[in-house]
Design an enzyme around this catalytic site. Structure first.
Site, mmCIF file in Angstrom:
data_model
loop_
_atom_site.group_PDB
_atom_site.id
_atom_site.type_symbol
_atom_site.label_atom_id
_atom_site.label_comp_id
_atom_site.label_asym_id
_atom_site.label_seq_id
_atom_site.Cartn_x
_atom_site.Cartn_y
_atom_site.Cartn_z
ATOM 1 N N ASP A 1 0.833 -1.209 0.000
ATOM 2 C CA ASP A 1 0.000 0.000 0.000
ATOM 3 C C ASP A 1 0.867 1.259 0.000
ATOM 4 O OD1 ASP A 1 -2.518 -1.302 0.109
ATOM 5 O OD2 ASP A 1 -2.157 -1.748 2.220
ATOM 6 N N GLY A 2 1.998 1.184 0.695
ATOM 7 C CA GLY A 2 2.911 2.346 0.735
ATOM 8 C C GLY A 2 3.341 2.719 -0.678
ATOM 9 N N SER B 1 -6.398 1.697 13.551
ATOM 10 C CA SER B 1 -5.496 1.536 14.706
ATOM 11 C C SER B 1 -5.932 2.438 15.858
ATOM 12 C CB SER B 1 -4.060 1.923 14.335
ATOM 13 O OG SER B 1 -3.619 1.212 13.221
HETATM 14 P P1 NAP Z 1 3.830 2.739 6.682
HETATM 15 O O1 NAP Z 1 3.977 3.422 7.988
HETATM 16 O O2 NAP Z 1 5.024 2.107 6.077
HETATM 17 O O3 NAP Z 1 2.676 1.588 6.733
HETATM 18 C C1 NAP Z 1 1.554 1.612 7.473
HETATM 19 C C2 NAP Z 1 0.773 0.291 7.276
HETATM 20 O O4 NAP Z 1 -0.548 0.660 6.848
HETATM 21 C C3 NAP Z 1 1.323 -0.672 6.208
HETATM 22 O O5 NAP Z 1 1.180 -1.997 6.668
HETATM 23 C C4 NAP Z 1 0.416 -0.401 5.005
HETATM 24 O O6 NAP Z 1 0.273 -1.527 4.125
HETATM 25 C C5 NAP Z 1 -0.904 -0.163 5.725
HETATM 26 N N1 NAP Z 1 -1.910 0.558 4.947
HETATM 27 C C6 NAP Z 1 -1.771 1.634 4.119
HETATM 28 N N2 NAP Z 1 -2.964 1.983 3.598
HETATM 29 C C7 NAP Z 1 -3.874 1.109 4.095
HETATM 30 C C8 NAP Z 1 -5.280 0.942 3.953
HETATM 31 N N3 NAP Z 1 -6.016 1.765 3.182
HETATM 32 N N4 NAP Z 1 -5.881 -0.035 4.666
HETATM 33 C C9 NAP Z 1 -5.196 -0.858 5.475
HETATM 34 N N5 NAP Z 1 -3.856 -0.755 5.661
HETATM 35 C C10 NAP Z 1 -3.212 0.211 4.976
HETATM 36 O O7 NAP Z 1 3.230 3.819 5.680
HETATM 37 P P2 NAP Z 1 2.647 3.628 4.247
HETATM 38 O O8 NAP Z 1 2.678 2.187 3.843
HETATM 39 O O9 NAP Z 1 3.255 4.638 3.364
HETATM 40 O O10 NAP Z 1 1.112 4.014 4.493
HETATM 41 C C11 NAP Z 1 0.744 5.312 4.881
HETATM 42 C C12 NAP Z 1 -0.409 5.132 5.814
HETATM 43 O O11 NAP Z 1 0.100 4.606 7.023
HETATM 44 C C13 NAP Z 1 -1.112 6.402 6.237
HETATM 45 O O12 NAP Z 1 -2.073 6.811 5.308
HETATM 46 C C14 NAP Z 1 -1.711 5.974 7.567
HETATM 47 O O13 NAP Z 1 -3.043 5.530 7.395
HETATM 48 C C15 NAP Z 1 -0.894 4.781 7.990
HETATM 49 N N6 NAP Z 1 -0.294 4.967 9.317
HETATM 50 C C16 NAP Z 1 -0.724 4.112 10.294
HETATM 51 C C17 NAP Z 1 -0.253 4.260 11.578
HETATM 52 C C18 NAP Z 1 -0.790 3.326 12.634
HETATM 53 O O14 NAP Z 1 -1.580 2.446 12.283
HETATM 54 N N7 NAP Z 1 -0.400 3.489 13.889
HETATM 55 C C19 NAP Z 1 0.669 5.265 11.898
HETATM 56 C C20 NAP Z 1 1.094 6.121 10.870
HETATM 57 C C21 NAP Z 1 0.583 5.958 9.567
HETATM 58 P P3 NAP Z 1 1.506 -2.136 3.285
HETATM 59 O O15 NAP Z 1 2.227 -3.032 4.254
HETATM 60 O O16 NAP Z 1 0.860 -2.908 2.166
HETATM 61 O O17 NAP Z 1 2.337 -0.978 2.803
#
Ligand code: NAP
Length: 265
Positions: free
Chosen positions: A49-50, A167
């Protein structure tokens, strides 16, 4: 289809998958471009997704179909695996696939006469990167909703509700339901401070307006899909659902809730 662009996260596995896919497409007379150009008819994103989110930003949130190939990540937006080359080629040759249209979030940060804008597929996050509590005034449309005290807040689209929003104990929203979801990060509730303890869901026609009640000693960071788009104080943050749409390619048997079950349970 004649022209396709492949974007990868540059890992060994993704680059090997890209090479395989390119060979199979070339054999069918489909040209793989090394950049996104006006003639590009589809984008294939190899990674997780990233990578998907990075590709959208890199291509300035295009309207052409975007197909994800998952190389070992969570892969919510990714529809195929690297082994599904025949399926991918068939999608490209026959156009026999479904489209999941996802409206983008738009954030507009205003300070004095200056304004900075960004788009996001998943979410907009506002928090203090220095670790202080933030006091925010939240309005929706032109109506006051609450004063929010806590670490910060995110506004998630329905397609992004399974990411950071989930989360933070926000609700999972079926992407066929257009909505803006506001979820507080560690909201304080005691006899001094009082904020809503649940997420709030708003219709797509309304915009969420956020202002800082206290600008002292804050180090505000605003993130669009996890990518920093603004730092420092501001007069008004406005988040709305834009008219711009990203078209995610899905198989004809795609079902959102099966994906949720397989990825999150
Ligand atoms: P990352 O910090 O490397 O990954 C965050 C995780 O979120 C990865 O496992 C990613 O999947 C997953 N993800 C991304 N979009 C998703 C969706 N629509 N539904 C379910 N899971 C999803 O950052 P990134 O991969 O660039 O993704 C950016 C996203 O990270 C932001 O939009 C935000 O939503 C999320 N994020 C989450 C947290 C948390 O949960 N505590 C904290 C900061 C940001 P992949 O493994 O396939 O890349």
């Amino acid at each position: 289809m004649k022209n396709l662009y492949i974007y990868t996260n540059n890992t060994e596995k993704s680059l090997a998958a890209a090479e395989n896919i390119e060979k199979a497409l070339n054999a069918k007379g489909i040209r793989v471009c090394s950049e996104f150009v006006p003639e590009t008819e589809m984008i294939v994103v190899i990674g997780g997704d990233g990578a998907f989110l990075n590709a959208l930003k890199h291509c300035a949130y295009p309207s052409v179909p975007v197909l994800g190939v998952n190389t070992g990540h969570l892969g919510f937006f990714q529809e195929l695996s690297p082994e599904d080359v025949d399926k991918l080629v068939s999608f490209c040759c026959t156009g026999d696939y479904a489209i999941q249209p996802c409206k983008l979030l738009e954030v507009d940060m205003q300070k004095g006469d200056e304004s900075v804008k960004a788009y996001a597929l998943n979410d907009i996050c506002l928090r203090d990167v220095g670790g202080s509590i933030i006091r925010l005034r939240i309005e929706v449309g032109n109506n006051f909703v609450e004063t929010l005290y806590g670490d910060g807040m995110i506004v998630a689209s329905s397609a992004g509700s399974t990411a950071y929003n989930y989360s933070l104990r926000g609700a999972i929203v079926d992407p066929r339901l257009e909505a803006l979801q506001l979820t507080a990060m560690a909201p304080i509730n005691n006899t001094i401070y009082r904020s809503f303890a649940s997420s709030l869901l708003f219709p797509p026609s309304l915009d969420i307006r956020v202002s800082l009640l206290d600008k002292e000693n804050l180090e505000i960071g605003v993130f669009a899909d996890g990518r920093k788009m603004y730092t420092g104080d501001f007069d008004l943050m406005r988040v709305s659902l834009s008219d711009r749409i990203v078209n995610v390619v899905r198989g004809s048997d795609y079902d959102f809730w099966s994906k949720v079950e397989s990825k999150l349970l």
